[in-house]
Motif scaffolding. Structure first.
Motif, PDB file in Angstrom:
ATOM      1  N   GLU A  92       0.573  -1.351  -0.022  1.00  0.00           N
ATOM      2  CA  GLU A  92       0.080  -0.281   0.123  1.00  0.00           C
ATOM      3  C   GLU A  92       0.926   1.281  -0.043  1.00  0.00           C
ATOM      4  O   GLU A  92       1.324   1.764   1.024  1.00  0.00           O
ATOM      5  CB  GLU A  92      -0.791  -0.102   1.043  1.00  0.00           C
ATOM      6  N   ASP A  93       1.339   1.621  -1.274  1.00  0.00           N
ATOM      7  CA  ASP A  93       2.065   2.770  -1.367  1.00  0.00           C
ATOM      8  C   ASP A  93       1.873   4.031  -2.306  1.00  0.00           C
ATOM      9  O   ASP A  93       0.373   3.962  -2.521  1.00  0.00           O
ATOM     10  CB  ASP A  93       3.496   2.394  -1.893  1.00  0.00           C
ATOM     11  N   SER A  94       2.348   4.946  -2.264  1.00  0.00           N
ATOM     12  CA  SER A  94       1.881   6.269  -2.979  1.00  0.00           C
ATOM     13  C   SER A  94       1.410   5.866  -4.495  1.00  0.00           C
ATOM     14  O   SER A  94       0.669   6.622  -5.008  1.00  0.00           O
ATOM     15  CB  SER A  94       3.003   7.208  -3.179  1.00  0.00           C
ATOM     16  N   ILE A  95       1.975   4.909  -5.157  1.00  0.00           N
ATOM     17  CA  ILE A  95       1.622   4.779  -6.573  1.00  0.00           C
ATOM     18  C   ILE A  95       0.152   4.302  -6.479  1.00  0.00           C
ATOM     19  O   ILE A  95      -0.883   4.724  -7.236  1.00  0.00           O
ATOM     20  CB  ILE A  95       2.445   3.556  -7.271  1.00  0.00           C
ATOM     21  N   ILE A  96      -0.286   3.156  -5.851  1.00  0.00           N
ATOM     22  CA  ILE A  96      -1.585   2.633  -5.825  1.00  0.00           C
ATOM     23  C   ILE A  96      -2.440   3.574  -5.308  1.00  0.00           C
ATOM     24  O   ILE A  96      -3.714   3.630  -5.573  1.00  0.00           O
ATOM     25  CB  ILE A  96      -1.684   1.029  -5.227  1.00  0.00           C
ATOM     26  N   GLU A  97      -2.110   4.221  -4.224  1.00  0.00           N
ATOM     27  CA  GLU A  97      -3.115   5.263  -3.624  1.00  0.00           C
ATOM     28  C   GLU A  97      -3.205   6.263  -4.748  1.00  0.00           C
ATOM     29  O   GLU A  97      -4.450   7.049  -4.608  1.00  0.00           O
ATOM     30  CB  GLU A  97      -2.101   6.179  -2.394  1.00  0.00           C
ATOM     31  N   LEU A  98      -2.191   6.800  -5.423  1.00  0.00           N
ATOM     32  CA  LEU A  98      -2.791   7.873  -6.319  1.00  0.00           C
ATOM     33  C   LEU A  98      -3.694   7.390  -7.471  1.00  0.00           C
ATOM     34  O   LEU A  98      -4.772   7.832  -7.958  1.00  0.00           O
ATOM     35  CB  LEU A  98      -1.404   8.192  -7.565  1.00  0.00           C
ATOM     36  N   LEU A  99      -3.545   5.993  -7.947  1.00  0.00           N
ATOM     37  CA  LEU A  99      -4.518   5.275  -8.787  1.00  0.00           C
ATOM     38  C   LEU A  99      -6.100   5.438  -8.094  1.00  0.00           C
ATOM     39  O   LEU A  99      -6.802   5.676  -8.969  1.00  0.00           O
ATOM     40  CB  LEU A  99      -4.170   4.092  -9.412  1.00  0.00           C
ATOM     41  N   ALA A 100      -5.689   4.992  -6.932  1.00  0.00           N
ATOM     42  CA  ALA A 100      -7.172   4.908  -6.106  1.00  0.00           C
ATOM     43  C   ALA A 100      -7.687   6.376  -5.945  1.00  0.00           C
ATOM     44  O   ALA A 100      -9.157   6.522  -5.978  1.00  0.00           O
ATOM     45  CB  ALA A 100      -6.890   4.243  -4.660  1.00  0.00           C
ATOM     46  N   THR A 101      -6.832   7.268  -5.520  1.00  0.00           N
ATOM     47  CA  THR A 101      -7.694   8.691  -5.310  1.00  0.00           C
ATOM     48  C   THR A 101      -8.190   9.273  -6.670  1.00  0.00           C
ATOM     49  O   THR A 101      -9.365   9.648  -6.688  1.00  0.00           O
ATOM     50  CB  THR A 101      -6.472   9.439  -5.101  1.00  0.00           C
ATOM     51  N   VAL A 102      -7.596   8.927  -7.810  1.00  0.00           N
ATOM     52  CA  VAL A 102      -8.232   9.246  -9.216  1.00  0.00           C
ATOM     53  C   VAL A 102      -9.417   8.582  -9.323  1.00  0.00           C
ATOM     54  O   VAL A 102     -10.306   9.351  -9.710  1.00  0.00           O
ATOM     55  CB  VAL A 102      -7.153   9.114 -10.088  1.00  0.00           C
ATOM     56  N   GLY A 103      -9.214   7.064  -8.959  1.00  0.00           N
ATOM     57  CA  GLY A 103     -10.688   6.427  -9.224  1.00  0.00           C
ATOM     58  C   GLY A 103     -11.744   6.831  -8.244  1.00  0.00           C
ATOM     59  O   GLY A 103     -12.875   6.873  -8.682  1.00  0.00           O
ATOM     60  N   LEU A 104     -11.423   7.391  -7.121  1.00  0.00           N
ATOM     61  CA  LEU A 104     -12.319   7.773  -6.239  1.00  0.00           C
ATOM     62  C   LEU A 104     -13.148   9.173  -6.971  1.00  0.00           C
ATOM     63  O   LEU A 104     -14.395   9.269  -6.666  1.00  0.00           O
ATOM     64  CB  LEU A 104     -12.036   8.002  -4.875  1.00  0.00           C
TER      65      LEU A 104
END
Length: 662
Positions: free
Chosen positions: A56-68
């Motif tokens: 759970e790092d910044s890369i997947i969090e960025l994708l998830a934030t854009v997805g949200l």
């Protein structure tokens, strides 16, 4: 490269996520599960609580934030505002019940779990909306026209907006720590922000779309507007998803619902970013928490509330409006599923320290349960729904439209407009290329390939039936093709001036106009379709037979509905009462006005019509009648105004066209 390093390497992260997005739908179909379930399970398997393939790092969090952000944007974008307006009163009543009962029940449960008031209110709002996960089943069963379906879909608009209003106030108020003055200031700023987005963004968008060339630029403009709104929402103190949802509503009201720009936006979100968010939601879910402890308690409590509160709202609505048991159970099945708004609401609550991670895990359990039960209930009961009686009707004007084209560059706008209108009607668009045979020498065959490669036709969901024809005359080719393929309308592009003074539109267009046995539409579009602001229907003195007014009104309303813009009717005094009756019979829900024309038609048009309007003239009868009633009005308007101009001419003999209700 070590395995630990792969957990954080950008390409490996992206490849892993894409692999899950590819496999999860197949997995879901094999086991008859909703797609959301497969994506969440995929996230669990690759995450820290599964096989720990990704961290759970910044890369997947960025994708998830854009997805949200995209998830909430799509929620606003896909809301059918027209459908909400058609059943507004009943939808508001059911929406109020299906929002308030779960909200209050969830608040009581939240207080029982020991949440503070802010947490309890947000907890209740997470259960108050619903996701129409089972809606595709209704389409497959052919029961979308049942009133209860429209009421439930319409209520979704209200529950989503109210749920996000609660989310905005609670998170903006610092989880309930703000004083009354700070809360009042936040509410004022929130409503001002909403007004700027909902009113200002469509106006700005329509203005910029005049100058943005190409769908790529339009697509990029919407994305920039989306993330500016999201960032601005955070600046004023509410969550970014509020700005995303408001932007979705604004773009929804600005562009045609079948616009290719909206199609691209939905595709990018549904194919990439939203699934990334769902995968991330699975990654941060601990499946072991389902086996006991607080997460299981939260999950069971939320599931029970979701079922019982939504059932209570469905029962009350059914008794209030006399719906039968099958309709009541369909309403319950549609409205019980929790996902689209619930998941981000709870996640925001966790980020704001209003909920623990156990609440999020319990929410996932509730989402899985309702995502499974909702389609099963709808599948069982919706097939028994009563359908409204369908009156027998003849073909509609836009059922089979033949568009004569020479190349996609010069006719792209009329193809785009007809694509949107015909697609909205569920009709067939027939692009025609006529190759000329001049004493055995054939020219123009190569145009067919160019037409079919047009970006409009390549990326449309409308049924397309391309036609290629060889003839010794363009006009004859169009007329024969229209007859052979049973077209209900011929659409032609127009430069806005005749080729010599005895013609009205030009030699080829005139031959088609006066030789056709079906209506002919001639259009000069000076603005992109997405930039149009209003449809203006002009009924000049002595321009039409009275018995065609209903068909003309229906055509104007259909075009305005398809482009998603208001309708203004300018009519000569003798037609005023009749056209008002026609509009009343059509039961038009779109914003519309009817004004009486002044004596000087051209001056009245110059004063009233704006460059971004679509001006429609409708006429009937022979060439002699056309010239005696309208004279050179189309030519004069085209010369004096930069407005988009359309003429729909109906032949003298009644065409096999019937108006339909909107």
């Amino acid at each position: 490269m070590s395995g630990e390093a792969l957990l954080h390497e950008p390409l490996s992260v992206f490849l892993t996520v894409l692999s899950v997005l590819l496999v999860a739908p197949w997995f879901s179909e094999r086991f008859h599960l909703p797609g959301i379930v497969g994506l969440v399970i995929g996230g669990i398997l690759i995450g820290p609580f599964g096989f720990h393939i990704l961290a759970e790092d910044s890369i997947i969090e960025l994708l998830a934030t854009v997805g949200l952000i995209y998830l909430m944007f799509n929620a606003g974008l896909e809301i059918d505002l027209d459908q909400f307006n058609r059943v507004r009163r009943k939808a508001v009543i059911f929406g109020f019940l299906t929002f308030t009962i779960p909200l209050l029940s969830g608040m009581v449960l939240g207080r029982f779990f020991g949440f503070g008031w802010a947490g309890a209110i947000l907890f209740g709002s997470a259960l108050s909306s619903h996701t129409l996960l089972a809606f595709p089943i209704l389409a497959r069963l052919g029961v979308i026209t049942n009133e209860t379906v429209s009421v439930t879909v319409g209520a979704t608009v209200l529950t989503d907006i109210l749920a996000f209003l609660v989310l905005a106030i609670i998170t903006g108020a610092g989880g309930g720590s703000a004083n009354f003055g700070q809360l009042a200031l936040l509410v004022i700023m929130l409503f001002a922000f909403a007004a700027v987005i909902l009113v200002g963004l469509p106006k700005l968008g329509k203005y910029l779309l005049q100058y943005l060339r190409g769908r790529d630029a339009e697509f990029q403009f919407v994305l920039v507007a989306l993330f500016i709104s999201a960032v601005t929402a955070e600046i004023i103190g509410v969550h970014a998803v509020v700005g995303a949802f408001l932007t979705g509503l604004a773009i929804n009201s600005m562009l045609p619902h079948r616009s290719q720009v909206i199609g691209r936006l939905l595709f990018v979100g549904e194919a990439l970013f939203i699934p990334c968010f769902l995968v991330y939601s699975g990654m941060i879910t601990d499946p072991a928490a389902f086996l006991g402890g607080d997460a299981l308690t939260y999950g069971l409590g939320m599931t029970i509330i979701a079922y019982l509160a939504k059932l209570a709202a469905a029962i009350l609505t059914a008794r209030l409006y006399g719906y039968d048991p099958n309709e009541m159970m369909t309403i319950w099945g549609l409205s019980q599923c929790q996902a689209a708004v619930t998941l981000p609401t709870v996640l925001v609550g966790v980020e704001a320290s209003l909920f623990s991670q156990s609440v999020f895990s319990g929410t996932m359990l509730m989402i899985l349960a309702t995502s499974l039960s909702s389609p099963l209930l709808v599948q069982h009961y919706a097939g028994k729904l009563r359908l409204p009686e369908r009156r027998t009707q003849e073909q509609h004007l836009f059922d089979r439209v033949l568009v004569a084209v020479s190349n996609p560059q010069t006719h792209e706008r009329i193809i785009t407009l007809m694509d949107i209108v015909v697609g909205t009607r569920g009709g067939i668009l027939m692009p025609l290329n006529v190759a000329l045979d001049t004493k055995g020498h054939i020219t123009g065959l190569e145009n067919q390939a160019h037409v079919l490669q047009s970006e409009v036709l390549q990326n449309t969901e409308t049924r397309i039936q391309p036609i290629a024809r060889i003839d010794d005359s363009l006009a004859k080719g169009v007329l024969y093709a229209a007859a052979e393929h049973q077209a209900t309308l011929i659409a032609l592009g127009w430069r806005g001036r005749p080729t010599y003074h005895r013609n009205i539109f030009g030699s080829v267009l005139d031959e088609v106009l006066w030789g056709a046995k079906i209506p002919v539409l001639v259009a000069r579009l000076t603005e992109p379709v997405d930039a149009l602001k209003q449809v203006v229907m002009l009924i000049a003195p002595n321009s039409t037979a009275v018995n065609y007014l209903d068909e003309m009104a229906d055509a104007a309303v259909t075009i305005a509905d398809a482009i998603n813009i208001p309708l203004l009717i300018l009519t000569a005094q003798p037609y005023h009462a009749l056209i008002c009756d026609c509009i009343a019979q059509l039961d038009v829900k779109r914003p519309h006005e009817v004004h009486i024309l002044a004596s000087n038609v051209v001056k009245e048009i110059e004063k009233t019509v704006h460059p971004q309007d679509l001006l429609i003239l409708s006429t009937t009868g022979t060439r002699k009648r056309f010239q005696s009633s309208l004279g050179h009005l189309p030519e004069d308007l085209a010369a004096k105004l930069s407005v988009s101009l359309m003429v729909i001419h109906y032949p003298q003999e009644p065409a096999n066209i019937a108006p339909t209700k909107v």
